[in-house]
Design an enzyme around this catalytic site. Sequence first.
Site, PDB file in Angstrom:
ATOM      1  N   ARG A  81      13.023 -17.005 -24.881  1.00  0.00           N
ATOM      2  CA  ARG A  81      12.185 -16.591 -23.750  1.00  0.00           C
ATOM      3  C   ARG A  81      11.837 -15.102 -23.780  1.00  0.00           C
ATOM      4  O   ARG A  81      12.638 -14.278 -24.203  1.00  0.00           O
ATOM      5  CB  ARG A  81      12.897 -16.922 -22.433  1.00  0.00           C
ATOM      6  CG  ARG A  81      13.126 -18.411 -22.248  1.00  0.00           C
ATOM      7  CD  ARG A  81      14.043 -18.727 -21.078  1.00  0.00           C
ATOM      8  NE  ARG A  81      14.146 -20.169 -20.875  1.00  0.00           N
ATOM      9  CZ  ARG A  81      15.033 -20.954 -21.507  1.00  0.00           C
ATOM     10  NH1 ARG A  81      15.914 -20.418 -22.352  1.00  0.00           N
ATOM     11  NH2 ARG A  81      15.050 -22.254 -21.285  1.00  0.00           N
ATOM     12  N   HIS A 106       9.207 -19.951 -26.826  1.00  0.00           N
ATOM     13  CA  HIS A 106       9.026 -20.543 -28.158  1.00  0.00           C
ATOM     14  C   HIS A 106       7.605 -20.426 -28.707  1.00  0.00           C
ATOM     15  O   HIS A 106       7.173 -21.282 -29.494  1.00  0.00           O
ATOM     16  CB  HIS A 106       9.428 -22.017 -28.140  1.00  0.00           C
ATOM     17  CG  HIS A 106      10.876 -22.287 -27.912  1.00  0.00           C
ATOM     18  ND1 HIS A 106      11.874 -21.374 -28.181  1.00  0.00           N
ATOM     19  CD2 HIS A 106      11.510 -23.402 -27.431  1.00  0.00           C
ATOM     20  CE1 HIS A 106      13.050 -21.914 -27.887  1.00  0.00           C
ATOM     21  NE2 HIS A 106      12.858 -23.131 -27.429  1.00  0.00           N
ATOM     22  N   HIS A 177      15.385 -25.319 -34.515  1.00  0.00           N
ATOM     23  CA  HIS A 177      15.750 -25.932 -33.232  1.00  0.00           C
ATOM     24  C   HIS A 177      16.273 -27.357 -33.421  1.00  0.00           C
ATOM     25  O   HIS A 177      15.966 -28.250 -32.637  1.00  0.00           O
ATOM     26  CB  HIS A 177      14.527 -25.931 -32.306  1.00  0.00           C
ATOM     27  CG  HIS A 177      14.841 -25.944 -30.846  1.00  0.00           C
ATOM     28  ND1 HIS A 177      15.283 -27.082 -30.204  1.00  0.00           N
ATOM     29  CD2 HIS A 177      14.773 -24.983 -29.912  1.00  0.00           C
ATOM     30  CE1 HIS A 177      15.445 -26.810 -28.909  1.00  0.00           C
ATOM     31  NE2 HIS A 177      15.157 -25.530 -28.710  1.00  0.00           N
ATOM     32  N   TYR A 179      18.491 -30.518 -33.144  1.00  0.00           N
ATOM     33  CA  TYR A 179      19.472 -31.109 -32.234  1.00  0.00           C
ATOM     34  C   TYR A 179      20.424 -31.961 -33.072  1.00  0.00           C
ATOM     35  O   TYR A 179      19.990 -32.854 -33.805  1.00  0.00           O
ATOM     36  CB  TYR A 179      18.815 -32.029 -31.225  1.00  0.00           C
ATOM     37  CG  TYR A 179      17.931 -31.410 -30.184  1.00  0.00           C
ATOM     38  CD1 TYR A 179      18.291 -31.432 -28.839  1.00  0.00           C
ATOM     39  CD2 TYR A 179      16.689 -30.858 -30.515  1.00  0.00           C
ATOM     40  CE1 TYR A 179      17.461 -30.915 -27.859  1.00  0.00           C
ATOM     41  CE2 TYR A 179      15.850 -30.334 -29.542  1.00  0.00           C
ATOM     42  CZ  TYR A 179      16.245 -30.371 -28.222  1.00  0.00           C
ATOM     43  OH  TYR A 179      15.412 -29.858 -27.252  1.00  0.00           O
ATOM     44  N   GLN A 283      22.235 -19.357 -29.744  1.00  0.00           N
ATOM     45  CA  GLN A 283      21.920 -20.052 -28.498  1.00  0.00           C
ATOM     46  C   GLN A 283      22.554 -21.430 -28.555  1.00  0.00           C
ATOM     47  O   GLN A 283      22.200 -22.266 -29.399  1.00  0.00           O
ATOM     48  CB  GLN A 283      20.399 -20.175 -28.321  1.00  0.00           C
ATOM     49  CG  GLN A 283      19.979 -20.739 -26.963  1.00  0.00           C
ATOM     50  CD  GLN A 283      19.908 -19.689 -25.869  1.00  0.00           C
ATOM     51  OE1 GLN A 283      20.079 -18.488 -26.137  1.00  0.00           O
ATOM     52  NE2 GLN A 283      19.637 -20.099 -24.652  1.00  0.00           N
ATOM     53  N   GLU A 311      21.318 -22.531 -32.254  1.00  0.00           N
ATOM     54  CA  GLU A 311      20.162 -21.801 -32.744  1.00  0.00           C
ATOM     55  C   GLU A 311      20.565 -20.348 -33.018  1.00  0.00           C
ATOM     56  O   GLU A 311      20.796 -19.585 -32.082  1.00  0.00           O
ATOM     57  CB  GLU A 311      19.037 -21.846 -31.715  1.00  0.00           C
ATOM     58  CG  GLU A 311      18.646 -23.245 -31.263  1.00  0.00           C
ATOM     59  CD  GLU A 311      17.918 -23.203 -29.936  1.00  0.00           C
ATOM     60  OE1 GLU A 311      16.880 -22.525 -29.844  1.00  0.00           O
ATOM     61  OE2 GLU A 311      18.401 -23.847 -28.980  1.00  0.00           O
TER      62      GLU A 311
END
Length: 346
Positions: A81, A106, A177, A179, A283, A311
């Site tokens: 952000r 992003h 990113h 998952y 992150q 991340e």
Amino acid sequence: MKLEKQLWGTAKTGETVYRYKLSNENGMSVELCNIGCSILSIIVPDKNGVPTDVALAYETCDDYTRNPASFGCVVGRYGNRIHGGRFSFAGKTWQLEQNEGNNHLHGASGAYSRRFWPVSEESKDALTFRLESPDGDGGYPGDLVACVSYRLSEDNALSISYHITTETEAFCNLTNHCYFNLSGHDAGDVLDHEITITADSITEVDAESIPTGVFLPVAETAFDFCTPKSVGQDIGGDHPQLAFGGGYDHNYVLKETDGANASAYSPKSGILMEVFTNSPGLQFYTANSLEEKEAGKGGAHYGNRGGFCMETQFFPDSINQPSFPPCTVKKDAPQDFCTTYRFSVK
């Protein structure tokens, strides 16, 4: 080691999209595509030797031209952000698109995650994707050339290297990113996963998940993962930072260490993932926004906390925070970062 390649679809801009597969002799493979240089699968053997896909992903090429959840892709030009989408740089004030409330997240609609990345180099164990981003691209100042390389080793380690150059001056924060669900991409929530993060503090955030500039100690709080702890142990607690993120969605200030910077372990599969990086932050995100059962590959539907992200990156909003590590790129000072995800069983 082996590299395979097959046609997969067409990008919105007309380029041919390929699906690439790197595999080793120990039963591990990684699949990638040109859109967002995204990870489509990571298959590793579990404790019983059963091949297990541990990466959440979409089913089709068209899904990656949208990719609302940012599955497996490289996000940028600035991952995470930027407060108000506004910053000062090179003597000017800049305003980016605001796509998450008042803030920029992003790369917004100009995100690298939905771009076509050509492959510039390939070998039996590695692929390098390359993206040229001119001055003003997505509203950002300065030109960039981003090269992202994926390398698979025989000891079941996937390394992602970022090399960012410019002919002017710019700033950049790329990260993958992906998952993960180490029990299997379609195995449900990850609340039983045991997490370790080598960090004494997080960057405190406000109600919009924007850093306040305060480094918040994690000791004896819900954010303390200095020793292994399950995701679910404290995620439902009353810590105000958890309320802001709807769970874990916070940047950890990584300490220097001779070992792994972070790890995750699934008691169900026995799969251990260790993370090694030279990035300043990590992150940790527990898929808090996957509320509506996102449709994934193989008929899977991913729900709230159906995966987690680690991340590795610069800190959120670092362009507006002088005390944070600088994310600038200069002609004589490129960015070079590498993150390795190493898989084993225990």
